[in-house]
Design an enzyme around this catalytic site. Structure first.
Site, PDB file in Angstrom:
ATOM      1  N   TRP A 502      -2.638   1.620   1.200  1.00  0.00           N
ATOM      2  CA  TRP A 502      -1.491   1.671   0.569  1.00  0.00           C
ATOM      3  C   TRP A 502      -0.997   0.436   0.199  1.00  0.00           C
ATOM      4  CZ3 TRP A 502      -2.864   4.076   5.079  1.00  0.00           C
ATOM      5  CH2 TRP A 502      -3.053   5.467   4.973  1.00  0.00           C
ATOM      6  N   ASP A 503      -1.708  -0.593   0.219  1.00  0.00           N
ATOM      7  CA  ASP A 503      -1.514  -2.068   0.061  1.00  0.00           C
ATOM      8  C   ASP A 503      -0.472  -2.575   1.000  1.00  0.00           C
ATOM      9  OD1 ASP A 503      -1.577  -4.552  -1.170  1.00  0.00           O
ATOM     10  OD2 ASP A 503      -0.375  -3.937  -3.015  1.00  0.00           O
ATOM     11  N   TYR A 504      -0.604  -2.333   2.201  1.00  0.00           N
ATOM     12  CA  TYR A 504       0.376  -2.759   3.363  1.00  0.00           C
ATOM     13  C   TYR A 504      -0.140  -3.990   3.940  1.00  0.00           C
ATOM     14  CZ  TYR A 504       3.274   1.443   3.152  1.00  0.00           C
ATOM     15  OH  TYR A 504       4.153   2.668   2.451  1.00  0.00           O
TER      16      TYR A 504
END
Length: 829
Positions: A502-504
């Site tokens: 999630w591009d966290y």
């Protein structure tokens, strides 16, 4: 008789116009609402649309019954709205304001509805219309004066002045101190006089972040201040030294740096020379087992705190004649440069006549695919530097290696290559650091006494598919990693997201602060804010959580070739910011029509809460990959223990695209849009979840400023941050300072006098807040918006306290500038 017919026809035109308006609106609600019902959504819109159509037909034929049918719809709307969202202000505005305007029009037309019984005469009709207008006016007033999201309760934050330093301290690091707390021990500007702040000086750099080609140029510079000089850098890495009292240019250095994308310079570093060459680093190349390798099991016992670690260079008798003090600059074409802080000249003692090539050992580096965006960290005589690797383009991009260079000479002292821990300096000839590993694009913090530097790590690109990732990448993605400053060897790590799809990545500089332990003492802590809105509090000696962290089950169901972690860590011992689960009732719009659109789109997406895995059908990601909290980082008001954070609330629509389809498109995006993700089976299409009017689809606020009391671990106050003054539907500026709370960039600072300063809103203002309550005490209009974190300092020459901010344009705003602006109190204050 003909004259009477003409007058009757003229009199009927307002009714016909009103009826047409209601027919158009009613039809949209009926058919859109019917579609929403098929998706399992609310029945209200279809029923309201049918009611409006019936009312419109009756009004068009001058029948009084049209008024009463509308009254049923309007009263039903009020009851439905309160049932669905209670008395929350902004959700009610979305549901009731437009119907209220329509109610005024219907009531004004009511005396003309002369057919049928139960006709309403002019006096009661106009009286009711006036009552509704008063309600609409009260709503508008409340919109401009919303109050806090969470009001301050209990004892206000204590402001300590007894421990202020005798002499003014520098803002030497990106976060003012190595701890990254952005707390300034200044008390000249106070809550009582902050409203008197005025512009002291303005400097123009001549290097505005023009972003016409979508290159990503943004001014995000936080200056540093050393003595009577302020140092700033521009999007092209041009460095200016400015007089701290007047803003006059002392020198300028242009490295002639260029990149095809993502141009930015968040700050420069500072180093005071020891006038000698550093000794060679410990021979870790031949003794890699001095510290356990990253893939070995770490000792469960906490290591004993180390004795203070001295700088790597010995004491000498005399400083050099040039470059006694140095500015450390990294560039957007991957160079590390040192300049004489007094003159701006290159330091010949450092690297190759002042420059170190950061591409050395990296293998192939295409322009714009690897460079540094954040400030270099100078810790105990070592320059510690990671780098940004372009997102979502391909697998196998340059390494996320972190390196330590001798701050005196530029010699490479160590390298931390998490994919190959046996490489501790340069890789063997013909090889490179491990490609495609998680990188450290943000700014570390360090504890000089413990001898540890704390790295916030990103992901192994690309972000939205992870089936190809190595074991090492899985182990270190989205983590905080503590390294020994002197050797670069790992001490501990803590992961905030497992198998991140999630591009966290961890975007913010950690904040180092000693938190109360509940027994009258303190524990040396590391406070890490995240894009997820979670705040993790760890013992910075060991990496063990101080506040409770719980592994919770999360949604499953990755695409073929990938997998999802069964659980994810939640910091349940700290409040989460702006991450309440979305429902259909959370959807919002300026009108019922764009609210209906958002409800339909919400129902069409897969959404099982946080960590809904991306797939071949659209999914909703909330929080979005802009946050939560981002690179602006937090401030800790050290005397009170208040943690100050700003957040963004911006969900994303995410969909994986099969390889053959992605290859047919112009998949060049790194963030928003379609990303190629070459080397994987899928591209990734991402877009902010917004209505056709360009308004976020969920309820306001879209950004806030929050104070968390680190003694109680509870929110002390929370206020909406930013107005719609310089933005609006379809990108049209509203020119109304309605404090909805907008997405934020940059970070806050706090001062000993009890103030918080912040500038990174979508409107063009810098603000000062009361630390005790969150009340806005001062606001100044800037020429353009800002994304940068401000600084404050006291000039050693004049004794005046200044607040300085770099303003180059708000995120996604076409209005750009090149301003460095300083504020101070009027003379005599």
């Amino acid at each position: 008789m003909a004259e009477n017919s003409r007058k009757a026809a003229l009199a009927s035109w307002p009714l016909l116009a009103l009826a047409v308006l209601m027919i158009v609106g009613g039809a949209a609600l009926l058919f859109g609402g019917a579609y929403l019902i098929t998706l399992g959504g609310s029945w209200y819109f279809a029923l309201a649309g049918a009611g409006l159509l019936l009312s419109a037909f009756l009004i068009a034929t001058s029948r009084a019954a049209g008024l009463w049918v509308f009254a049923v719809v309007f009263i039903g709307t009020i009851l439905w709205a309160v049932w669905e969202v209670g008395f929350s202000f902004w959700p009610l505005v979305s549901r009731l304001f437009a119907p209220g305007v329509l109610a005024v029009l219907v009531l004004l037309a009511a005396p003309s509805l002369h057919r049928g019984t139960w006709r309403l005469s002019r006096a009661p009709a106009y009286g009711l219309a006036l009552l509704v207008v008063v309600g609409l006016g009260a709503t508008v007033y409340r919109a401009f004066n919303p109050g806090p999201l969470i009001a301050a309760t209990g004892e206000p934050a204590q402001v300590a002045t007894a421990d202020l330093p005798a002499q003014p301290e520098n803002w030497e690091f990106y976060g003012r101190k190595p701890s990254g707390t952005r707390y300034a021990p200044q008390d000249q500007i106070t809550p009582e006089n902050v409203g008197q702040l005025e512009v002291a000086w303005t400097f123009r750099t001549g290097d505005a972040p023009i972003n016409a080609t979508g290159s990503g140029a943004e001014d995000q510079n936080t200056p540093i201040q050393i003595g009577d000089t302020v140092y700033v850098c521009t999007v092209s890495n041009i460095v200016y030294a400015l007089d701290a009292d007047t803003g006059e240019e002392r020198w300028k250095f242009d490295p002639q740096a260029s990149s095809p994308l993502w141009q930015r310079c968040r700050g420069v570093g500072y180093y005071e020379s020891t006038a000698t060459t550093a000794p060679a680093a410990p021979d870790t190349q031949t003794a890699p087992d001095a510290v356990p390798a990253p893939d070995e099991e770490q000792d469960a016992e906490a290591p004993a705190p180390q004795a203070p670690v001295a700088p790597v260079t010995p004491q000498v008798a005399q400083a050099p004649s040039i470059c006694a003090t140095r500015i450390v600059l990294s560039t957007i074409d991957a160079r590390l440069i040192q300049l004489d802080a007094k003159t701006g000249e290159l330091c010949p003692q450092f690297g190759d006549n002042g420059t170190v090539d950061l591409k050395l050992g990296m293998g192939e580096v295409r322009p714009g695919f690897y460079f540094q965006t954040s400030s270099p960290t100078v810790a105990n005589g070592i320059i510690i530097i990671g780098g940004w690797v372009v997102d979502n383009v391909s697998v196998g991009l340059p390494s996320g290696v972190v390196r330590g260079f001798d701050a005196e000479t530029g010699e490479l002292l160590w390298a931390w290559d998490l994919g190959n821990p046996n490489i501790t300096r340069l890789p063997p000839e013909g090889e490179s650091y491990t490609r495609g590993t998680p990188n450290v694009w943000s700014t570390p913090a360090f504890d000089a006494e413990l001898g540890l530097v704390y790295l916030p790590t990103g992901n192994a690109t690309p972000d939205f598919f992870g089936g190809h990732r190595t074991e090492a990448a899985e182990e270190y993605t989205a983590s905080i990693v503590a390294l020994d400053i002197r050797t670069g060897r790992e001490r501990w790590k803590f992961q905030t997201v497992h198998h991140d799809l999630w591009d966290y990545d961890v975007p913010a500089q950690p904040a180092l602060y000693d938190v109360p332990d509940g027994n009258g003492g303190t524990t040396p802590a590391l406070i890490q804010i995240t894009k997820r809105g979670q705040t993790f509090v760890l013992d910075r000696r060991t990496g063990e959580p101080i506040t409770e962290v719980e592994e919770r089950p999360v949604p499953q169901g990755a695409v073929e070739g990938d997998w999802t972690a069964p659980t994810q860590p939640y910091s349940v011992g700290m409040p989460a910011i702006g991450v309440d689960r979305l429902t259909e009732a959370s959807m919002w719009g300026a009108t019922p029509f764009d609210q209906l659109y958002c409800r339909i789109e919400f129902r069409k997406m897969r959404y099982e809460g946080e960590f809904t895995p991306p797939g071949l059908t659209p999914s909703l990601q909330w929080p979005g990959f802009y946050g939560g909290m981002n690179w602006g980082s937090a401030s800790v008001h050290e005397p009170s223990g208040y943690l100050i954070v700003n957040d963004t609330r911006s969900p994303h629509r995410v969909q994986l695209v099969p390889r053959e389809d992605a290859d047919r498109e112009d998949a060049r995006s790194s963030h928003e849009g379609l990303s190629a993700q070459l080397g994987t089976p899928y591209g990734a299409a991402k877009v902010t979840f917004m209505s056709p009017l360009g308004i976020p689809c969920q309820n306001p606020p879209y950004g806030s400023l929050t104070a968390i009391d680190m003694a109680t671990k509870q929110i002390a106050w929370q206020v909406p941050l930013g107005t719609v003054e310089d933005t609006g539907p379809l990108g049209i500026k509203m020119h109304m300072a309605i404090p909805v709370g907008m997405p934020t960039v940059g970070g806050p600072i706090s001062t000993a006098s009890g103030l918080v300063f912040y500038a990174g809103t979508l409107d063009y203002n810098i603000r000062g807040f009361d630390l005790a309550t969150g009340a806005e005490l001062w606001k100044h209009r800037l020429p353009v918006g800002a994304q940068a974190t401000p600084i404050t300092y006291t000039s050693p020459k004049s004794g005046k306290q200044y607040v300085v901010v770099s303003a180059g344009g708000a995120r996604q705003s076409p209005d750009r500038g090149d301003y460095i602006i300083a504020f101070k109190l009027p003379d005599g204050e």
